[in-house]
Design a protein around this motif. Structure first.
Motif, PDB file in Angstrom:
ATOM      1  N   PHE A 269       0.847  -1.026   0.065  1.00  0.00           N
ATOM      2  CA  PHE A 269       0.091   0.036  -0.092  1.00  0.00           C
ATOM      3  C   PHE A 269       0.778   1.329   0.056  1.00  0.00           C
ATOM      4  O   PHE A 269       0.508   2.322  -0.573  1.00  0.00           O
ATOM      5  CB  PHE A 269      -0.938   0.012   1.004  1.00  0.00           C
ATOM      6  N   ASN A 270       2.253   1.158   0.293  1.00  0.00           N
ATOM      7  CA  ASN A 270       3.064   2.436   0.434  1.00  0.00           C
ATOM      8  C   ASN A 270       3.301   2.883  -0.857  1.00  0.00           C
ATOM      9  O   ASN A 270       3.649   3.933  -1.138  1.00  0.00           O
ATOM     10  CB  ASN A 270       4.299   1.803   1.234  1.00  0.00           C
ATOM     11  N   ALA A 271       3.039   1.884  -1.869  1.00  0.00           N
ATOM     12  CA  ALA A 271       3.186   2.621  -3.279  1.00  0.00           C
ATOM     13  C   ALA A 271       2.015   3.301  -3.884  1.00  0.00           C
ATOM     14  O   ALA A 271       2.332   4.212  -4.768  1.00  0.00           O
ATOM     15  CB  ALA A 271       3.422   1.241  -4.095  1.00  0.00           C
ATOM     16  N   ILE A 272       0.815   3.458  -3.046  1.00  0.00           N
ATOM     17  CA  ILE A 272      -0.304   3.986  -3.814  1.00  0.00           C
ATOM     18  C   ILE A 272      -0.992   4.811  -2.580  1.00  0.00           C
ATOM     19  O   ILE A 272      -1.914   5.401  -3.083  1.00  0.00           O
ATOM     20  CB  ILE A 272      -1.127   2.915  -4.358  1.00  0.00           C
ATOM     21  N   GLN A 374       3.138  12.395  -1.050  1.00  0.00           N
ATOM     22  CA  GLN A 374       4.396  12.484  -1.302  1.00  0.00           C
ATOM     23  C   GLN A 374       5.124  11.036  -1.078  1.00  0.00           C
ATOM     24  O   GLN A 374       6.180  11.121  -1.711  1.00  0.00           O
ATOM     25  CB  GLN A 374       4.874  13.773  -0.749  1.00  0.00           C
ATOM     26  N   VAL A 375       4.804  10.624  -0.027  1.00  0.00           N
ATOM     27  CA  VAL A 375       5.528   9.401   0.392  1.00  0.00           C
ATOM     28  C   VAL A 375       5.374   8.231  -0.687  1.00  0.00           C
ATOM     29  O   VAL A 375       6.554   7.749  -1.087  1.00  0.00           O
ATOM     30  CB  VAL A 375       4.591   8.807   1.756  1.00  0.00           C
ATOM     31  N   SER A 376       4.053   8.086  -0.981  1.00  0.00           N
ATOM     32  CA  SER A 376       4.084   7.147  -2.155  1.00  0.00           C
ATOM     33  C   SER A 376       4.662   7.623  -3.469  1.00  0.00           C
ATOM     34  O   SER A 376       5.445   6.880  -4.203  1.00  0.00           O
ATOM     35  CB  SER A 376       2.459   6.836  -2.483  1.00  0.00           C
ATOM     36  N   GLU A 453      11.123   5.570   0.219  1.00  0.00           N
ATOM     37  CA  GLU A 453      11.367   6.989   0.188  1.00  0.00           C
ATOM     38  C   GLU A 453      12.288   7.754   1.119  1.00  0.00           C
ATOM     39  O   GLU A 453      12.681   8.619   0.921  1.00  0.00           O
ATOM     40  CB  GLU A 453       9.820   7.586   0.325  1.00  0.00           C
ATOM     41  N   THR A 454      12.612   6.929   2.186  1.00  0.00           N
ATOM     42  CA  THR A 454      13.538   7.648   3.155  1.00  0.00           C
ATOM     43  C   THR A 454      15.102   7.518   2.785  1.00  0.00           C
ATOM     44  O   THR A 454      15.698   8.209   3.571  1.00  0.00           O
ATOM     45  CB  THR A 454      13.165   7.064   4.502  1.00  0.00           C
TER      46      THR A 454
END
Ligand SMILES: *Cc1c(COP(=O)(O)O)cnc(C)c1O
Length: 519
Positions: A269-272, A374-376, A453-454
């Protein structure tokens, strides 16, 4: 022992480079088991002699010594500190393990989770004393429902795999309520192992759906396999090849057309997040790995949490308990009435992983909805940067762009005698935890890299330089033997990981007893 080593006070002759008298390697200290350091009778505490008493244990009283090692406090502190220093973690460096989303855990999360009002709670405290904690669970639930577009969420599952169990049990209960018994669950070939394992654990026959040439579900094959004996189709989106399943709307329609449910594995889910709502894709149930998408140290560093969002058809079959909000404040619904009474009951003791809830909500609220978007975006950008740069020397499995992770196969090692495993072991000497290897199974000798992303561009460039240099070395033609010997700089070299997993030695025996047993 020869004369001159005796003269040196028992020191061994000068060791070869890399060998030491102690087995220590610089400040990496060899650490025996606590039992091997035992000095019987030594203790870190002084306890007063107990007053005279008559034992009431009868024949349950212990007759032999308990067998715990005698150690001082500094010995114990050093033991566990040394063990902790052998661990590689996201706080030590880039952790490119694909599918696992090893991202930085903001320290703000830790500060919040350590507030005594959260950290010192007891799950059986009176409800009136835990109003803030219940409000926090309720607020997190609200965010999870908003981000997925789903009407309900079961908060208690303790990890992704546990969430899958929750989702499939809810599907089973919903089918029961319809008076139907279905026997099959379909999963793509590229699925994470927990998907078929969960389906099998729930008593279903598992059938694999092949991938098409672009690494996505073969829609024709899925349609051919679907009939009214199928309880559910389980799909990961983006999938474990790091690709978005473009046909997902058609997939959901096909699954629903035969009366089956559409389960989405939401580990990626982190991708979307912030961009796509699974409800809009036709998903009936999806677990969210709070410990991946919403940070939290995990993978040896801490526990997980896998809330499951549920669509309208499955919401009545969610497990207990529920946080409810009435005029009296917050409460916990622990007894169900109506159809839910026939459903799952509880999935675990108490109410879920409170520490993870606090971290996830701190992460979500500190980012806000624009920050999560922005994270995704950044996770996908970083993965595509790696995919583009590493494609010069490595072989990407599918044409890009990718989502949050980049998948390569071992095509670039063909004819070199170097395997994916050798390559990954050489990476350890360079100070990197290896990427995920040999998963997903749909490509040969997979190397799956998820930067998250980090990571900064500098850190990604350093990693790219190392992987590129190793790939060039592998292709020089006579490097196979060198690669087979890697890692060279670790306290232990190649371990027999299969034997360690299949025949673990879990019981320490005193040397004398072990010798007796062997003799
Ligand atoms: C991590 C993961 C799981 C399992 O989640 P756990 O929290 O480890 O139980 C399932 N599917 C995918 C795709 C994953 O990456």
């Amino acid at each position: 022992m020869n004369d001159w080593s005796q003269a040196l006070g028992g020191f061994k002759p000068l060791p070869a480079i890399g060998e030491t008298q102690t087995g220590n390697r610089a400040l990496q200290i060899e650490e025996p088991l606590l039992f091997e350091k035992d000095s019987p009778g030594r203790s870190g505490v002084d306890l007063p002699e107990p007053p005279p008493h008559t034992s009431r244990l009868g024949n349950a009283a212990r007759t032999a010594p308990i067998g715990l090692p005698g150690l001082s406090e500094p010995q114990v502190v050093r033991h566990f500190t040394r063990l902790s220093q052998k661990n590689y973690s996201i706080d030590s460096g880039l952790y490119p393990l694909g599918s696992c989303t090893m991202k930085h855990n903001p320290r703000l999360n830790e500060k919040m989770a350590r507030l005594p009002g959260f950290a010192d709670l007891h799950p059986l405290q009176p409800i009136s004393t835990v109003q803030g904690a219940l409000e926090l669970i309720d607020t997190l639930a609200h965010w999870l429902k908003a981000l997925t577009g789903m009407p309900a969420v079961a908060m208690s599952p303790a990890a992704g795999a546990h969430g899958e169990l929750c989702g499939l049990l809810a599907i089973h209960a919903a089918l029961d309520a319809r008076g139907e018994t279905r026997h099959r669950i379909l999963v793509p070939e590229s699925a994470h192992g927990t998907n078929p394992a969960t389906a099998a654990a729930c008593g279903y026959a598992v059938e694999a759906i092949p991938a098409n040439g672009s690494g996505r579900v073969d829609l024709d094959a899925l349609q051919a396999a679907l009939d009214t004996d199928v309880a559910a189709f389980m799909l990961t989106n983006p999938n474990t090849c790091g690709l978005f399943e473009n046909d997902i709307i058609a997939i959901a329609e096909a699954v629903h057309a035969v009366g089956a449910y559409f389960y989405c594995d939401g580990a990626n889910f982190n991708a979307i997040v912030g961009r796509v709502r699974p409800a809009d894709l036709g998903v009936d149930a999806m677990h969210i790995n709070l410990h991946k998408t919403f940070s939290t140290p995990h993978g040896g560093g801490g526990p997980g949490s896998g809330p499951v969002v549920l669509g309208g058809a499955l919401a009545p079959y969610a497990p207990l308990p529920w946080v409810v909000h009435g005029t009296e404040g917050f409460g916990l619904l622990e007894q169900a009435a109506g159809p839910a009474a026939q459903a799952l009951g509880r999935l675990k003791g108490n109410h879920g992983q409170m520490g993870m809830f606090v971290r996830a909500l701190a992460y979500i609220m500190s980012h806000g909805s624009d920050g999560l978007r922005q994270v995704s975006g950044d996770a996908v950008l970083n993965a595509n940067y790696l995919l583009a740069e590493l494609s010069v020397e490595l072989t990407p499995s599918f044409p890009g762009p990718c989502m949050h992770e980049a998948l390569f196969d071992d095509g670039f090692l063909k004819g070199t005698g170097v395997t994916t495993l050798d390559f990954a072991k050489a990476l350890i000497d360079e100070g990197y935890h290896p990427m995920t290897m040999y998963f997903p199974l749909v490509v040969h000798g997979a190397l799956l890299i998820e930067p998250t992303e980090t990571e900064s561009k500098q850190e990604l460039d350093r990693f790219i330089a190392v992987v590129t240099a190793l790939a060039r070395r592998a292709k020089t033609g006579d490097a196979a033997e060198w690669f087979r010997g890697a890692p060279y700089l670790t306290p232990r070299r190649r371990l027999d990981e299969t034997a360690a997993a299949r025949k673990p030695v879990l019981r320490w025996l005193p040397v004398v007893a072990a010798a007796d047993a062997a003799g």
